[in-house]
Design a protein around this motif. Structure first.
Motif, PDB file in Angstrom:
ATOM      1  N   LEU A   1       0.819  -1.213   0.000  1.00 51.04           N
ATOM      2  CA  LEU A   1       0.000   0.000   0.000  1.00 51.04           C
ATOM      3  C   LEU A   1       0.853   1.264   0.000  1.00 51.04           C
ATOM      4  CD1 LEU A   1      -2.720  -1.062   2.611  1.00 51.04           C
ATOM      5  CD2 LEU A   1      -2.876  -1.138   0.121  1.00 51.04           C
ATOM      6  N   GLU A   2       2.123   1.138   0.338  1.00 46.95           N
ATOM      7  CA  GLU A   2       3.021   2.295   0.396  1.00 46.95           C
ATOM      8  C   GLU A   2       3.738   2.523  -0.932  1.00 46.95           C
ATOM      9  OE1 GLU A   2       5.647   1.478   3.610  1.00 46.95           O
ATOM     10  OE2 GLU A   2       4.029   1.250   5.081  1.00 46.95           O
TER      11      GLU A   2
ATOM     12  N   ASP B   1       4.157   4.117  -3.936  1.00 42.99           N
ATOM     13  CA  ASP B   1       3.573   5.298  -4.586  1.00 42.99           C
ATOM     14  C   ASP B   1       4.052   5.468  -6.026  1.00 42.99           C
ATOM     15  OD1 ASP B   1       6.171   6.047  -4.158  1.00 42.99           O
ATOM     16  OD2 ASP B   1       5.721   7.772  -2.887  1.00 42.99           O
TER      17      ASP B   1
ATOM     18  N   ALA C   1      -3.011   4.167  -6.980  1.00 41.35           N
ATOM     19  CA  ALA C   1      -3.481   3.667  -5.684  1.00 41.35           C
ATOM     20  C   ALA C   1      -4.256   2.359  -5.817  1.00 41.35           C
ATOM     21  CB  ALA C   1      -4.340   4.733  -5.005  1.00 41.35           C
TER      22      ALA C   1
ATOM     23  N   ILE D   1      -3.411  -1.280  -4.106  1.00 43.28           N
ATOM     24  CA  ILE D   1      -4.349  -2.008  -3.251  1.00 43.28           C
ATOM     25  C   ILE D   1      -4.623  -3.396  -3.819  1.00 43.28           C
ATOM     26  CG2 ILE D   1      -6.697  -2.038  -2.321  1.00 43.28           C
ATOM     27  CD1 ILE D   1      -6.564   1.063  -2.340  1.00 43.28           C
TER      28      ILE D   1
ATOM     29  N   HIS E   1      -4.782   5.679   3.835  1.00 43.01           N
ATOM     30  CA  HIS E   1      -3.669   6.502   3.350  1.00 43.01           C
ATOM     31  C   HIS E   1      -3.490   6.338   1.842  1.00 43.01           C
ATOM     32  CE1 HIS E   1       0.172   8.607   3.500  1.00 43.01           C
ATOM     33  NE2 HIS E   1       0.674   7.632   2.754  1.00 43.01           N
ATOM     34  N   CYS E   2      -3.584   5.108   1.373  1.00 45.18           N
ATOM     35  CA  CYS E   2      -3.399   4.836  -0.053  1.00 45.18           C
ATOM     36  C   CYS E   2      -4.512   5.492  -0.877  1.00 45.18           C
ATOM     37  CB  CYS E   2      -3.367   3.329  -0.278  1.00 45.18           C
ATOM     38  SG  CYS E   2      -2.870   2.832  -1.949  1.00 45.18           S
ATOM     39  N   ILE E   3      -5.739   5.390  -0.412  1.00 42.68           N
ATOM     40  CA  ILE E   3      -6.862   5.993  -1.130  1.00 42.68           C
ATOM     41  C   ILE E   3      -6.741   7.515  -1.138  1.00 42.68           C
ATOM     42  CG2 ILE E   3      -9.358   6.392  -1.022  1.00 42.68           C
ATOM     43  CD1 ILE E   3      -9.530   3.455   0.044  1.00 42.68           C
TER      44      ILE E   3
ATOM     45  N   ARG F   1      -4.058   9.205  -1.111  1.00 44.52           N
ATOM     46  CA  ARG F   1      -3.019   9.517  -2.087  1.00 44.52           C
ATOM     47  C   ARG F   1      -3.602   9.503  -3.496  1.00 44.52           C
ATOM     48  NH1 ARG F   1       0.457   5.434  -1.178  1.00 44.52           N
ATOM     49  NH2 ARG F   1      -0.026   4.240  -3.051  1.00 44.52           N
ATOM     50  N   GLY F   2      -4.465   8.512  -3.759  1.00 48.67           N
ATOM     51  CA  GLY F   2      -5.085   8.425  -5.075  1.00 48.67           C
ATOM     52  C   GLY F   2      -5.981   9.606  -5.383  1.00 48.67           C
TER      53      GLY F   2
ATOM     54  N   GLU G   1      -6.171  10.399  -9.361  1.00 47.77           N
ATOM     55  CA  GLU G   1      -6.365   9.055  -9.905  1.00 47.77           C
ATOM     56  C   GLU G   1      -7.786   8.577  -9.616  1.00 47.77           C
ATOM     57  OE1 GLU G   1      -1.801   7.832  -8.624  1.00 47.77           O
ATOM     58  OE2 GLU G   1      -3.520   6.759  -7.791  1.00 47.77           O
TER      59      GLU G   1
END
Length: 202
Positions: free
Chosen positions: A77-78, A80, A84, A88, A141-143, A145-146, A151
């Motif tokens: 998940l990190e 980048d 995103a 996932i 956190h991943c979402i 970022r998206g 994205e």
């Protein structure tokens, strides 16, 4: 008569690994102290408590080992360097691979081993819940970022998407424990992410 105690060749790290697999397979309350002592090398009660303190303390150590072992999966998940949703999906696919492996019990220890505990063992439920919350935090956190990178659509609710994904991931544990194959679960992942890209991607 020789006094029973810890075997001379007692390997504590190996014992924790065996205990982890037992808790993983049968759950905290489904694993008896007698079963633990027998599995860990027919330890006497005195040797067990000297080595691990208590059943609850051993469970905590086992859960920490499990979390460390699965850390590589969560680290997806990190990543980048990819979108995103791709990060996932990679994480979920690795989760399926691990939870359907013939080398370990099926499912996720953090999902299956610490549910529905009696009042005296609510701390066990909290330990398992804290591990599951790490997954939710990683997804969130991943979402985020998206969304920031455009994205994902700006009008989606990140928490709702986290709930969808977390529910699916937790469900993998039940499905794999019930005998779902790696191929079946992977097909379900592909279907889910096709739908998510259609609904959520820019």
């Amino acid at each position: 008569m020789a006094r029973a105690g810890r075997p001379r060749q007692f390997d504590r790290d190996e014992a924790v690994k065996k205990a982890m697999d037992l808790f993983w397979q049968k759950g905290f309350e489904g694993t008896s102290l007698a079963e633990l002592r027998n599995t860990l090398g027919k330890l006497s009660a005195a040797s067990f408590y000297a080595a691990f303190g208590s059943k609850g303390a051993l469970y905590k150590e086992c859960l920490e080992l499990y979390t460390h072992t699965c850390g590589e999966i969560l680290s997806e998940l990190e990543n980048d360097e990819i979108p995103a949703l791709d990060a996932i999906k990679n994480m979920v696919e690795k989760t399926i691979h691990q939870q359907t492996s013939s080398l370990t019990p099926t499912g996720c220890m953090a999902v299956l081993s610490g549910l529905n505990c009696c009042d005296d063992n609510k701390d066990i439920e909290q330990m398992a819940s804290s591990v599951r919350n790490q997954v939710r935090a990683g997804l969130s956190h991943c979402i985020s970022r998206g969304v920031k990178r455009d994205e994902l659509r700006q009008d989606i609710d990140p928490e709702h998407l986290v709930t969808v994904l977390d529910t699916f991931i937790n469900g993998i544990s039940i499905q794999s424990r019930d005998g779902a194959s790696r191929e079946q679960l992977t097909a379900a992942v592909n279907l889910l992410f096709d739908a998510l890209r259609h609904q959520c991607a820019q």
